[in-house]
Design a protein around this motif. Structure first.
Motif, PDB file in Angstrom:
ATOM      1  N   SER A 177      39.395  34.942  43.587  1.00 21.69           N
ATOM      2  CA  SER A 177      39.827  35.633  44.802  1.00 21.69           C
ATOM      3  C   SER A 177      40.908  34.829  45.505  1.00 21.69           C
ATOM      4  N   GLU A 225      41.380  45.174  39.444  1.00 23.45           N
ATOM      5  CA  GLU A 225      39.961  45.052  39.133  1.00 23.45           C
ATOM      6  C   GLU A 225      39.269  43.988  39.976  1.00 23.45           C
ATOM      7  N   TYR A 226      38.023  44.294  40.310  1.00 20.56           N
ATOM      8  CA  TYR A 226      37.270  43.420  41.206  1.00 20.56           C
ATOM      9  C   TYR A 226      36.762  42.185  40.473  1.00 20.56           C
TER      10      TYR A 226
END
Ligand code: UDP
Ligand code: MG
Length: 329
Positions: A82, A181-182
């Motif tokens: 992240s 995409e996560y």
């Protein structure tokens, strides 16, 4: 017309999680290298990944004293993936580098990497470790096993020993950001987007200060994440076993019939019962495998990856366009 050449800007993205001991060393080294690279402007973008130590306080101080320093601070620890995504999203440079805060990615390599992009026509330069010297033996063993498995079952090839230390053109960064995409695995995404990549390798370097943030368990979970993100092979396992069971059942049924015809009897009904059970079990597993195939397609669709990525069009070739305009005028 403005004759002064506009210098290109290089954004250095640095994910930091509890790095108060390492960041000062990193800052000193990166500013030294920036000083040598006089033909490039710099932006140092630190991403504080919810540190609980003095990292953020130090970054505030740096940003106040050095205009090139920017930072993004997370509300909590979201993980390095992240942090890298946030760094890429906020980077304004023409070129973007991702580097660890612990000097395991040597800033001294930046001039060589930039030269490969500016003079040799590459879109990005990636790095890998030539050795795993100084790493625990078990960790290296699992790493090797991981790369062997993932490269067998995934279409995207992963490079063993690859690091997150990448220098790329803005175009490559935009391509990476197009993958929303996560569950992210940046090294895989980087290979997925393609472009002209130059690989350079260097010896493993020990972290300058502080401790590693990756436990063995965290790394294991990360590798499972990579396998799930880049391969749907595990979903096909059910089909495979189902098919094998059906095959065994059919062979068994043939054997039972032949034995019956030949008049050889074991406990009545038992062999045929086993064959029927095997067959039904096989059909069920096979059907689950078919479901798995559809789920894998849905899974890939839900990632919303782009259909294609453009590397160049006629508009990019500025020199050609300029000559064309000149002849038209
Ligand atoms: N990192 C991060 N968030 C995390 C874990 C790590 O931003 O949850 C950063 C960390 O601050 C460092 C880089 O990722 O700059 C690599 O971490 P580390 O050096 O601990 O990993 P190793 O090199 O041991 O694999
Ligand atoms: Mg490290």
């Amino acid at each position: 017309m403005d004759n002064k050449k506009k210098l290109p800007m290089l954004t250095v993205v640095v994910p930091c999680y509890n790095e108060e001991e390492a960041v000062p060393f990193f800052y000193k080294e990166i500013t030294r290298v920036a000083g040598i690279m006089s033909e490039t402007n710099f932006e140092f973008l630190f991403v504080d990944d919810g540190s609980s130590d003095g990292t953020l306080a130090y970054l505030r101080k740096l940003a106040a004293s050095d205009k090139r320093v920017r930072y993004v601070s997370f509300s909590r620890n979201f993980g390095k993936e992240s942090a890298m995504y946030a760094g890429l999203e906020n980077a304004t440079g023409d070129y973007i580098a991702i580097m660890d805060a612990d000097l395991q990615d040597p800033p001294a390599l930046l001039p060589e990497m930039l030269a490969a992009i500016e003079n040799e026509g590459y879109d990005s330069v990636a790095t890998k470790r030539s050795t795993r010297k100084g790493e625990p033996v078990i960790r290296s063993m699992f790493a090797r096993m991981f790369y062997r498995i993932i490269n067998k079952i995934s279409k995207v090839q992963m490079v063993p020993g690859a690091r997150d230390f990448i220098l790329m053109k803005r175009r490559v960064k935009d391509a990476i950001l197009k993958m929303p995409e996560y569950n992210r695995y940046t090294k895989g995404i980087f290979n997925w987007v393609g472009f002209k990549v130059k690989w350079i390798s260097y010896d493993n370097i020990k972290r300058i200060a502080g401790k590693t943030k990756w436990s063995f368990w965290k790394l294991f979970k990360y590798s499972v994440e990579c396998i799930v993100a880049f391969s749907t092979a595990p979903l096909a396992i059910a089909s495979f076993f189902g098919f094998m069971l059906c095959l065994i059942a059919v062979v068994g049924i043939i054997v039972v019939v032949i034995r019956d015809c030949a008049g050889i009897q074991s406990a009545a009904g038992w062999p045929s019962m086993i064959c029927i059970m095997l067959f039904i079990g096989g059909v069920q597993l096979f059907c689950i495998g078919i479901l798995g195939t559809y789920i894998s397609k849905t899974y890939l669709e839900s990632k919303g990856r782009p259909m294609y990525l453009t590397a160049e069009t006629e508009k990019d070739n500025v020199n050609v366009n300029e000559t064309r305009m000149n002849t038209e005028n």
